[in-house]
Design a protein around this motif. Structure first.
Motif, PDB file in Angstrom:
ATOM      1  N   TYR A 352       5.364  -6.899   2.564  1.00 41.39           N
ATOM      2  CA  TYR A 352       5.110  -5.543   3.022  1.00 41.39           C
ATOM      3  C   TYR A 352       4.689  -5.528   4.491  1.00 41.39           C
ATOM      4  N   GLU A 371       4.283   3.703   4.099  1.00 44.68           N
ATOM      5  CA  GLU A 371       4.506   3.385   2.689  1.00 44.68           C
ATOM      6  C   GLU A 371       4.181   1.930   2.395  1.00 44.68           C
ATOM      7  N   ASN A 374       0.409   1.437   2.436  1.00 45.73           N
ATOM      8  CA  ASN A 374      -0.231   1.970   1.221  1.00 45.73           C
ATOM      9  C   ASN A 374      -0.058   1.005   0.051  1.00 45.73           C
ATOM     10  N   SER A 375       1.102   0.372  -0.007  1.00 45.37           N
ATOM     11  CA  SER A 375       1.331  -0.618  -1.063  1.00 45.37           C
ATOM     12  C   SER A 375       0.385  -1.806  -0.885  1.00 45.37           C
ATOM     13  N   ALA A 377      -2.590  -1.667   0.467  1.00 48.80           N
ATOM     14  CA  ALA A 377      -3.926  -1.206   0.067  1.00 48.80           C
ATOM     15  C   ALA A 377      -4.075  -1.224  -1.452  1.00 48.80           C
ATOM     16  N   GLU A 378      -3.006  -0.810  -2.178  1.00 48.22           N
ATOM     17  CA  GLU A 378      -3.072  -0.806  -3.638  1.00 48.22           C
ATOM     18  C   GLU A 378      -3.276  -2.215  -4.192  1.00 48.22           C
ATOM     19  N   ILE A 379      -2.595  -3.187  -3.613  1.00 41.91           N
ATOM     20  CA  ILE A 379      -2.744  -4.575  -4.075  1.00 41.91           C
ATOM     21  C   ILE A 379      -4.158  -5.079  -3.768  1.00 41.91           C
ATOM     22  N   GLU A 381      -6.887  -3.450  -3.603  1.00 42.17           N
ATOM     23  CA  GLU A 381      -7.867  -2.828  -4.479  1.00 42.17           C
ATOM     24  C   GLU A 381      -8.008  -3.578  -5.804  1.00 42.17           C
ATOM     25  N   GLU A 382      -6.989  -4.333  -6.172  1.00 42.23           N
ATOM     26  CA  GLU A 382      -7.050  -5.088  -7.425  1.00 42.23           C
ATOM     27  C   GLU A 382      -7.953  -6.320  -7.321  1.00 42.23           C
ATOM     28  N   LEU A 418      -5.963   0.468   6.803  1.00 37.89           N
ATOM     29  CA  LEU A 418      -6.344   0.075   5.439  1.00 37.89           C
ATOM     30  C   LEU A 418      -7.760   0.543   5.102  1.00 37.89           C
ATOM     31  N   ALA A 421      -7.588   3.913   4.167  1.00 42.90           N
ATOM     32  CA  ALA A 421      -6.914   4.039   2.869  1.00 42.90           C
ATOM     33  C   ALA A 421      -7.858   3.693   1.728  1.00 42.90           C
ATOM     34  N   ILE A 423     -10.056   0.703   1.598  1.00 45.47           N
ATOM     35  CA  ILE A 423     -10.507  -0.694   1.476  1.00 45.47           C
ATOM     36  C   ILE A 423     -11.803  -0.851   2.280  1.00 45.47           C
TER      37      ILE A 423
END
Length: 472
Positions: A352, A371, A374-375, A377-379, A381-382, A418, A421, A423
């Protein structure tokens, strides 16, 4: 008979004068009986008398004695080694120095303050005595018209010895110098030998031990403890017994050790159950250092900060819940029990990040790259415990200083995006490396395109630093 009546009168006077109502605790009273001898010779007078001290022990030629008890004394201890004593005596005079005279009756009543030197000799059987006092002496012979009745006061000095056979019985010998204050009477010596009995000791507590020898005169006690009691009968006197009303052991100062664990009951928090000294006498069945009465798991070893129970590992990741920042999710020890990104996840992040584009020679992120960010940031967060590092790189076009500045600004732009977003900023670091770390040649356009990039890696150093600070 008349002489006997005079003697009895003198004795009555002696006992009358010493009839004191109170008694003290030191066997104060003494009665003495014995014989006396009157000697005029060694007094320093003229003939038929000799010089002072001459033939002092010439009893056969100079001493006047009666073959019977001829002296009675009563003494009263008055403190600090002093005794006041009254003495009554009778005698028959037929020797006046070297001369012989018709029988003359002698009577005397004397009082003296005597000082015992026994205490200086460690209270032994040998008891030297010195004394000073005064008295009154009578001489009488009604059968000889040439001699009239004479009487005079005397000043007396005494040296004597008491030999104590028991605490209350002594043999006594003494010599008294009696200076007469009258010209027609002669100064003389009176020697005495007899026995003395002391009595009148006080026993306040009635234990058979006189107060003078009783170290606990107000409490009935035992001879072996100098009159002090042993209430519990354990062989340790009460004043040295930490538990005087409960039989115990000498090693515990008279206190018992009911459970036999080597901890005396007063110091044993569990006196009925054998335990350990370091646990104040309480047991620790599982040996975990937490005594059983405070251990929630007394048969299973566990740490004190978990009340003696073992720690759990609910997510079975090998990290105990107490050390697991993510106790409900399996993780790694390196990440405090939380999951951490695998190489595949990091590779996905960089797929990404490699698509992130910037305006020409600027750090501004193009809209079409949002985009991908954002992907990313989603990873991220895990993995809430993972610190990510954002790296900025350039090709070799332009100066080194310019490329380094541009790479730093682009890495910082990605970090800022990020953070916005969602984090946390403390989980993101960024740095620019300019053209220092190419991954392809800068000789071709395609190579330079590859070198112009943003990469994401795991910031292990930051994670270790944060963990160390948390531990502190």
């Amino acid at each position: 008979m008349k002489h006997l009546s005079k003697f009895l009168m003198a004795a009555a006077l002696v006992f009358g004068f010493t009839s004191v109502n109170a008694q003290d605790s030191n066997n104060p009273w003494a009665i003495g009986i014995g014989a006396n001898a009157i000697d005029f010779y060694p007094t320093g007078e003229d003939a038929p008398l000799g010089g002072f001290g001459d033939e002092y022990f010439n009893a056969a030629e100079h001493w006047n004695t009666l073959p019977a008890v001829s002296r009675l004394t009563v003494g009263r201890y008055i403190g600090s080694g002093f005794v006041f004593e009254l003495a009554g005596s009778i005698n028959q005079i037929d020797k006046y120095g070297d001369a012989r005279v018709p029988d003359i009756s002698h009577y005397a009543l004397d009082g003296s303050f005597n000082y015992s030197l026994r205490a200086m000799l460690n209270e032994g059987w040998f008891d030297p005595v010195v004394g000073i006092g005064g008295g009154y002496t009578w001489f009488s012979d009604q059968g000889n018209s040439a001699i009239t009745d004479l009487s005079a006061p005397t000043l007396n000095g005494k040296l004597g010895l008491n030999f104590w056979f028991t605490d209350q019985f002594a043999l006594t010998v003494e010599s008294n110098y009696k200076h007469v204050f009258q010209e027609d009477m002669t100064t003389h010596f009176q020697h005495v030998a007899g026995v003395k009995f002391i009595f009148g000791g006080k026993d306040t507590d009635g234990d058979g031990i006189y107060d003078k020898d009783d170290e606990c005169p107000e409490s009935p006690g035992l001879p072996e403890f100098n009159g002090c009691p042993d209430s519990d009968g354990d062989g340790i006197e009460d004043r040295k017994d930490a538990c005087p009303n409960k039989a115990g052991l000498a090693e515990f100062d008279g206190c018992p050790d009911t459970d036999g664990d080597g901890v005396a009951d007063p110091e044993d928090d569990c006196p009925e159950v054998a335990g350990l000294a370091e646990m104040n006498g309480c047991p620790d069945a599982d040996g975990d250092g937490v005594r059983d009465d405070e251990d929630n798991c007394p048969d299973e070893a566990g740490p004190e900060d978990n009340n003696g129970c073992p720690w759990e590992d609910k997510d079975n990741d090998g990290v105990l819940d107490k050390d697991d920042d993510c106790p409900d999710v399996a993780g790694t020890a390196a990440n405090n029990g939380c999951p951490e990104p695998t190489a595949e996840v990091v590779s996905e992040l960089n797929e990404y990040s490699n698509t992130v584009l910037f305006d020409l020679n600027k750090a501004t992120i193009r809209t079409e790259s949002e985009e991908a960010l954002n992907s990313i940031a989603e990873i991220m967060e895990e993995y809430p415990n993972t610190v990510f590092h954002i790296e900025g790189h350039t090709d070799s076009t332009g100066s080194d200083q310019y490329n380094l500045k541009l790479s730093k600004e682009r890495a910082a732009s990605v970090r800022e995006y990020l953070v916005n977003a969602g984090i946390p900023s403390n989980r993101l670091t960024s740095e620019g490396y300019g053209e220092e770390r190419p991954i392809a040649t800068n000789s071709t356009a395609a190579g330079r395109q590859e070198n112009r990039r943003v990469e994401i890696s795991l910031d292990k150093d930051k994670e270790m630093k944060d963990k160390s600070e948390d531990d502190q």
